[in-house]
Design an enzyme around this catalytic site. Sequence first.
Site, short mmCIF file in Angstrom:
data_model
loop_
_atom_site.label_atom_id
_atom_site.label_comp_id
_atom_site.label_asym_id
_atom_site.label_seq_id
_atom_site.Cartn_x
_atom_site.Cartn_y
_atom_site.Cartn_z
N PRO A 9 1.71 1.62 1.68
CA PRO A 9 0.45 1.10 2.22
C PRO A 9 0.18 1.49 3.67
CG PRO A 9 2.06 -0.67 1.95
CD PRO A 9 2.63 0.54 1.30
N ASN A 10 -1.08 1.81 3.88
CA ASN A 10 -1.65 2.11 5.19
C ASN A 10 -1.24 3.47 5.76
OD1 ASN A 10 -3.05 -0.42 5.34
ND2 ASN A 10 -1.06 -1.35 5.74
N ARG A 17 -4.49 5.49 12.63
CA ARG A 17 -3.91 4.15 12.70
C ARG A 17 -2.91 4.06 13.84
NH1 ARG A 17 0.90 1.98 8.85
NH2 ARG A 17 0.99 -0.11 9.71
N TYR A 22 2.25 5.63 15.61
CA TYR A 22 2.36 6.58 14.49
C TYR A 22 1.89 7.99 14.80
CZ TYR A 22 3.12 2.27 11.94
OH TYR A 22 3.63 1.06 11.51
N ASN A 71 8.67 6.32 2.14
CA ASN A 71 8.27 5.44 3.23
C ASN A 71 7.46 4.34 2.57
OD1 ASN A 71 7.15 4.07 5.38
ND2 ASN A 71 6.79 5.92 6.58
N ALA A 74 5.05 -1.44 4.72
CA ALA A 74 5.34 -2.88 4.80
C ALA A 74 6.08 -3.40 3.57
CB ALA A 74 4.05 -3.66 5.01
N ASP A 84 14.38 -2.79 -6.95
CA ASP A 84 14.86 -2.75 -8.34
C ASP A 84 14.49 -1.42 -9.00
OD1 ASP A 84 15.94 -5.28 -8.10
OD2 ASP A 84 14.34 -6.28 -9.24
N GLU A 95 15.17 6.62 2.38
CA GLU A 95 14.16 5.75 3.00
C GLU A 95 13.84 6.32 4.38
OE1 GLU A 95 13.86 1.11 4.57
OE2 GLU A 95 15.78 1.91 3.93
N HIS A 97 11.17 5.94 7.94
CA HIS A 97 10.16 5.22 8.71
C HIS A 97 9.82 6.04 9.94
CE1 HIS A 97 10.41 1.69 6.21
NE2 HIS A 97 11.72 1.86 6.22
N ARG A 104 10.82 -3.17 16.75
CA ARG A 104 9.51 -3.79 16.52
C ARG A 104 9.68 -5.27 16.19
NH1 ARG A 104 5.87 -0.18 12.95
NH2 ARG A 104 4.32 -1.61 13.81
#
Length: 138
Positions: A9-10, A17, A22, A71, A74, A84, A95, A97, A104
């Site tokens: 998301p986003n 943004r 970012y 990524n 949230a 899962d 993963e 970010h 943060r």
Amino acid sequence: MKVLIINGPNLNLLGTREPTIYGNQSFEEYFLQLQSNYPEVQLEYYQSNIEGELINKLHEVGFSYDAIILNAGAYTHTSIAIADAIAAIETPVIEVHISNTFKREEFRKHSYISSVCQGTIVGFGLKSYDLAIASFQI
């Protein structure tokens, strides 16, 4: 090597943004750079703001691709369902970010998905994706 990058998301708003966190580059622009940097890798990209769609994509490619770079945005901090899904597939997941989540807000310091991923890369901006691709080639 077939690698799918999944953004949550986003992240479709990268480039506009919160540029102080970012950056100013869209992911689509950066993705073209990645493809140029790794011509030997069949890179694909998927983005969704919807948790269930991310899970469906993990299920779809999680037994046939060589690697997934995720990524989860949230959802990293909220989604047991995505964790899962990662645990249920065979394809290794890294993963990533863009920001250093540990610098943060407190809630961003916990990841539900880290424990089921092959590794985690945080805080290197868009370069985090590049580092993830390179990690699969070692």
